[in-house]
Design an enzyme around this catalytic site. Structure first.
Site, short mmCIF file in Angstrom:
data_model
loop_
_atom_site.label_atom_id
_atom_site.label_comp_id
_atom_site.label_asym_id
_atom_site.label_seq_id
_atom_site.Cartn_x
_atom_site.Cartn_y
_atom_site.Cartn_z
N LYS A 3 0.86 -1.19 0.00
CA LYS A 3 0.00 0.00 0.00
C LYS A 3 0.89 1.24 0.00
CE LYS A 3 -4.37 0.74 2.41
NZ LYS A 3 -4.97 0.69 3.74
C1 E4P Z 1 -8.39 1.11 4.09
O1 E4P Z 1 -7.58 0.72 3.32
C2 E4P Z 1 -8.26 2.36 4.86
O2 E4P Z 1 -7.05 2.40 5.50
C3 E4P Z 1 -9.41 2.49 5.82
O3 E4P Z 1 -10.60 2.07 5.19
C4 E4P Z 1 -9.54 3.87 6.42
O4 E4P Z 1 -10.74 3.96 7.14
P1 E4P Z 1 -11.05 5.08 8.22
O5 E4P Z 1 -11.36 6.34 7.52
O6 E4P Z 1 -12.22 4.54 8.96
O7 E4P Z 1 -9.81 5.20 9.09
#
Ligand code: E4P
Length: 230
Positions: A83
């Site tokens: 990522k």
């Molecule tokens: C996924 O890859 C993200 O890191 C995650 O969905 C972020 O979500 P949040 O806005 O609830 O922290």
């Protein structure tokens, strides 16, 4: 539509993976910090539980270090998706890792323009954050529709739209209507999706009526005759 789960909690992952509905996992530095556990060994364990893509995020911000981190993370298991943040260095790293055959999830996407860049950089997944857009009074799902529509115009784009920052079942339903490829669900949202009061009410009344019959499915042989108690 694929379901990823958005957590680094091993117990949650084991529990939800046992439903057979989980196609992958997404983690981020905040989710790792929440576990209080070591990053590399946690991600390795997750990769052993779930055979689909498991996102593990780099923490450097410059291309050279991001690349080294990404290559290291990719060596953890075949199903790692590295990522990277949607920055210029992040997308440069995405292009390099994707060209080398590594899955890349480009995260922190908040505009269609950014999503176009990620597809050009060969990302396997683009992660637009719908909940965080909703939080600032901007309809996150409109961004999903926009990206899905744009990607459809270019069949050579192989990037899958991964709806992230999901806050509830309605985000999932809207994403499915729009044809998004993946949603990543916090564990509580996946659990909420099962729930409906009419299901509980209906089941309770079926079971009450069944009890009155005095029958048991497993207590009968295949012709329906009651089996003698052992
Ligand atoms: C996924 O890859 C993200 O890191 C995650 O969905 C972020 O979500 P949040 O806005 O609830 O922290």
């Amino acid at each position: 539509m694929k379901f990823f789960i958005d957590t680094a909690d091993i117990n949650e992952i084991r529990d939800l993976a046992s439903t057979g509905l989980v196609d992958g996992v997404t983690t981020n530095p905040s989710l790792i910090a929440k576990t209080g556990r070591d990053f590399i060994s946690t991600v390795r364990e997750i990769c052993q539980i779930v055979p689909g893509p498991v996102s593990a995020e780099v923490t450097a911000t410059d291309h050279a270090t991001m690349l080294k981190e990404g290559q290291k993370l990719a060596r953890i298991a075949k199903n790692i998706a590295v990522k990277v943040p949607l920055t210029r260095d992040g997308l440069k790293t995405c292009k390099r890792l994707s060209d080398d055959g590594t899955m890349v999830n480009v995260t922190l996407c908040f505009s269609a323009a950014q999503a176009i860049l990620a597809a050009k950089a060969g990302a396997s997944f683009i992660s637009p954050f719908v909940g965080r857009l909703d939080d600032v009074a901007t309809d996150g799902m409109l961004l999903i529709k926009d990206i899905v529509d744009i990607y459809k115009q270019y069949p050579r784009f192989k990037t899958e739209v991964l709806v992230a920052s999901v806050r509830g079942p309605l985000h999932v339903v809207a994403a499915a209507r729009m044809g998004a490829h993946v949603v990543t669900l916090p564990p509580n949202v996946l659990r909420q999706m099962y729930a409906h009061p009419l299901t509980d009410k209906g089941l309770a009344s079926f079971l009450e009526d069944w009890k009155k019959t005095g029958q048991s499915i497993l207590g009968a042989d295949d012709s329906g005759k009651k089996q003698a108690a052992e």
